[in-house]
Design an enzyme around this catalytic site. Structure first.
Site, PDB file in Angstrom:
ATOM      1  N   HIS A 241       0.860  -1.185   0.000  1.00 58.28           N
ATOM      2  CA  HIS A 241       0.000   0.000   0.000  1.00 58.28           C
ATOM      3  C   HIS A 241       0.893   1.229   0.000  1.00 58.28           C
ATOM      4  O   HIS A 241       1.895   1.273   0.710  1.00 58.28           O
ATOM      5  CB  HIS A 241      -0.877  -0.044   1.257  1.00 58.28           C
ATOM      6  CG  HIS A 241      -2.020   0.909   1.251  1.00 58.28           C
ATOM      7  ND1 HIS A 241      -1.862   2.259   1.382  1.00 58.28           N
ATOM      8  CD2 HIS A 241      -3.366   0.692   1.148  1.00 58.28           C
ATOM      9  CE1 HIS A 241      -3.056   2.848   1.366  1.00 58.28           C
ATOM     10  NE2 HIS A 241      -3.979   1.913   1.224  1.00 58.28           N
ATOM     11  N   ARG A 261      -6.076  10.610  -1.429  1.00 58.62           N
ATOM     12  CA  ARG A 261      -5.629  11.029  -2.760  1.00 58.62           C
ATOM     13  C   ARG A 261      -6.816  11.209  -3.693  1.00 58.62           C
ATOM     14  O   ARG A 261      -6.829  12.087  -4.551  1.00 58.62           O
ATOM     15  CB  ARG A 261      -4.645  10.015  -3.337  1.00 58.62           C
ATOM     16  CG  ARG A 261      -3.401   9.803  -2.504  1.00 58.62           C
ATOM     17  CD  ARG A 261      -2.238   9.236  -3.300  1.00 58.62           C
ATOM     18  NE  ARG A 261      -2.583   8.149  -4.180  1.00 58.62           N
ATOM     19  CZ  ARG A 261      -2.663   6.873  -3.832  1.00 58.62           C
ATOM     20  NH1 ARG A 261      -2.428   6.522  -2.569  1.00 58.62           N
ATOM     21  NH2 ARG A 261      -2.970   5.940  -4.701  1.00 58.62           N
TER      22      ARG A 261
END
Length: 579
Positions: A241, A261
């Protein structure tokens, strides 16, 4: 400390489920609903299983938001995102049955987010063509686990969540139960069963930074299966990740949701440069997980990271209201762990080991293994994710195969006319625990676990090469030798030290399989990056199957059905969440 074996319990059941997370509970529920005698055991409280940490959502082509969506498109997206290492039969089974998985949860009271007219709301996640990710805020996994625990309680499914299984009992390649001990008092537990379902997670805890908590996902599923006579597939394919926090040390690897994000967060190096422009200028921070992780790793490796070895994720430019309403978990997590206000300050992050995309070798149709009567599901198994997992697929996989394997195990148990047990096998399992408990060497188990994590991070992390992998295997040889001289000291807190010793052995085996297969896969594909082999090799579009003797077979992948292949295309990430 006296040997407690003579005071141990002997339990009989038709099917034993090892693991009380989402996949294990779903299998146990299926068995109970079919009237089959079932027992679920776990080494941590069922309400605190790893499933509860999953934040983002669960996939199914319900077409509640985009009428054009279909299971075929879901399968196409899954296979393409896997870099063509997913088994097409597995992908078809999961995507075809995903709707049924959602319906089951609905029936049992799962509080899905809904549109004003009552439809289940679905949102975009990375690499999906359509909106097909259902969710419950950013606590989807927790709500699924709560729903399954409640349903299991309604059915009076017996759950022992303080039992550590050390060995699956096998005679002549046929399962007849499992052996373990109670973590509270060390008393031995012998479970006689027609079938055993392994649902105890993956192996991503063997890296220094990981989204798994202490003492979970240590590779025990893999070792149980291999010791019983099973094999592992694609152990080298581990998803990193992009955004795990660095501090505090006891929480290193805790995830910052990729929704940060998706909502407009930007990544910068220590020079202030928005570095994704150099790696994926079109999609920038909305690129795929494997690319963002590789980009962050490269920035750190080449000296443009922070002093602590990270990069910066900045959402402080977003409106405060957006952060508080769309990213409340991110805000709360950073406030609690670092007293950091993300509305004003960037978050220091680095890639973190997150998900085992490989696992125990299973057949696509029923997740049976090389050992008769032994099955594996969830993150313990393999076949669906290939070299890069499609966000949101892990939660639906456990529901689909939990149900299917529950049915398969029920039918297998019903068809047995006699069971051949072996007292010698039980005695050997008992001696293994007794000998470990009697270990009084000078090597510290926790120190060795830390050394494994350092070795895997240094030589089996985001980017690998032959020299590093070879050195990593050499270090594992040394660690294996040292683990034979450990000391185990039970105390008033229980027998967790004994569990750590078995976790250590599992981690060593899982680490070796990972590095062996990473050395064999001389190419870069998805989450597997070889700096000395930077390109994909068509000849390695195969699954690597690892056996206990260290041999590795190249397993051919079936062709993709035409109706699925016709739907494959590059899917833009623009405007989509990535989880």
């Amino acid at each position: 400390m006296p040997d407690t074996a003579v005071t141990g319990r002997r339990i009989s059941t038709s099917v034993l489920v090892i693991g009380t997370g989402g996949s294990g509970l779903r299998a146990a529920i299926e068995l109970s609903e079919r009237g089959v005698d079932v027992l679920a055991v776990g080494k941590r409280p069922k309400n605190d299983a790893h499933t509860s940490l999953a934040a983002g959502g669960i996939n199914a082509a319900l077409a509640t938001m985009d009428a054009e969506d279909s299971w075929q498109q879901h399968a196409a997206d899954t296979i393409q995102e896997s870099y063509f290492l997913a088994n097409p039969h597995t992908a078809e089974i999961v995507t075809k049955n995903a709707g049924r998985g959602i319906q089951d949860l609905e029936r049992w009271g799962m509080p899905f987010a809904r549109e004003n007219d009552g439809r289940i709301s679905q949102r975009y996640f990375g690499a999906h063509k359509y909106r097909r990710t259902a969710f419950a805020g950013d606590y989807t996994g927790l709500e699924i686990q709560r729903t399954l625990v409640a349903r299991a309680a309604q059915l009076d499914v017996p759950i022992l969540d303080s039992v550590y299984i050390t060995r699956i009992l096998v005679r002549d390649n046929v399962v007849f139960g499992a052996y373990g001990f109670d973590l509270r008092d060390g008393s031995r537990v012998t479970i006689i069963a027609d079938a055993v379902i392994i649902a105890a997670g993956g192996h991503n805890r063997i890296w220094r930074r990981t989204s798994s908590r202490r003492d979970e996902n240590t590779g025990d599923s893999f070792k149980l299966a291999v010791d019983a006579g099973g094999r592992l597939r694609d152990a080298e394919l581990v998803q990193f990740h992009p955004s795990g926090i660095l501090e505090p040390e006891n929480a290193a690897g805790t995830l910052i949701s990729e929704a940060a994000r998706g909502e407009g967060g930007v990544l910068r190096n220590v020079l202030g440069e928005r570095f994704m422009a150099n790696y994926d200028p079109e999609r920038m921070e909305l690129s795929t997980r494997d690319r963002v992780a590789l980009a962050a790793y490269t920035e750190i490796k080449e000296g443009r990271g922070t002093a602590k070895g990270g990069v910066l994720l900045d959402i402080s430019h977003l409106p405060r209201e957006t952060i508080m309403t769309r990213l409340p978990r991110v805000y709360q997590t950073m406030l609690e762990l670092q007293v950091l206000d993300v509305t004003t300050t960037a978050i220091e992050i680095a890639p973190t080991a997150h998900y085992s995309m490989g696992g125990v070798w299973v057949r696509p149709e029923d997740h049976s293994t090389d050992v008769v009567g032994m099955y594996a599901i969830g993150e313990a198994s393999s076949g669906l994710h290939g070299a890069n997992r499609l966000g949101g697929n892990s939660l639906i996989e456990l529901l689909v195969f939990g149900r299917i394997v529950g049915q398969a195990a029920a039918e297998y148990s019903a068809g047995i006319t006699s069971q051949h047990r072996s007292q010698d096998v039980i005695d050997a399992a008992e001696r293994e625990v007794s000998d470990t408990l009697a270990s009084d060497g000078q090597e510290n188990v926790r120190a060795l676990q830390r050394d494994i994590r350092n070795t895997m991070t240094d030589f089996g992390g985001v980017v690998r090469d032959e020299a590093g992998l070879t050195e990593g295997l050499r270090q594992l040889d040394d660690l294996d030798d040292r683990q034979s001289r450990i000391g185990v000291h039970p105390d008033v807190a229980g027998f967790s030290g004994l569990a750590h010793a078995f976790d250590l052995r599992a981690s060593l085996m899982a680490a070796r399989a990972t590095l062996d297969c990473a050395l064999e896969r001389r190419e870069s594909r998805g989450a597997h990056n070889r700096s000395d082999y930077p390109d994909m090799d068509p000849a390695l579009q195969v699954n690597l199957v690892w056996s206990a003797d260290g041999s590795i077979a190249h397993e051919q992948i079936p062709p993709v059905p035409a109706e699925i292949a016709a739907l494959m295309e590059d899917v833009t990430q623009a405007g989509k969440l990535l989880e």
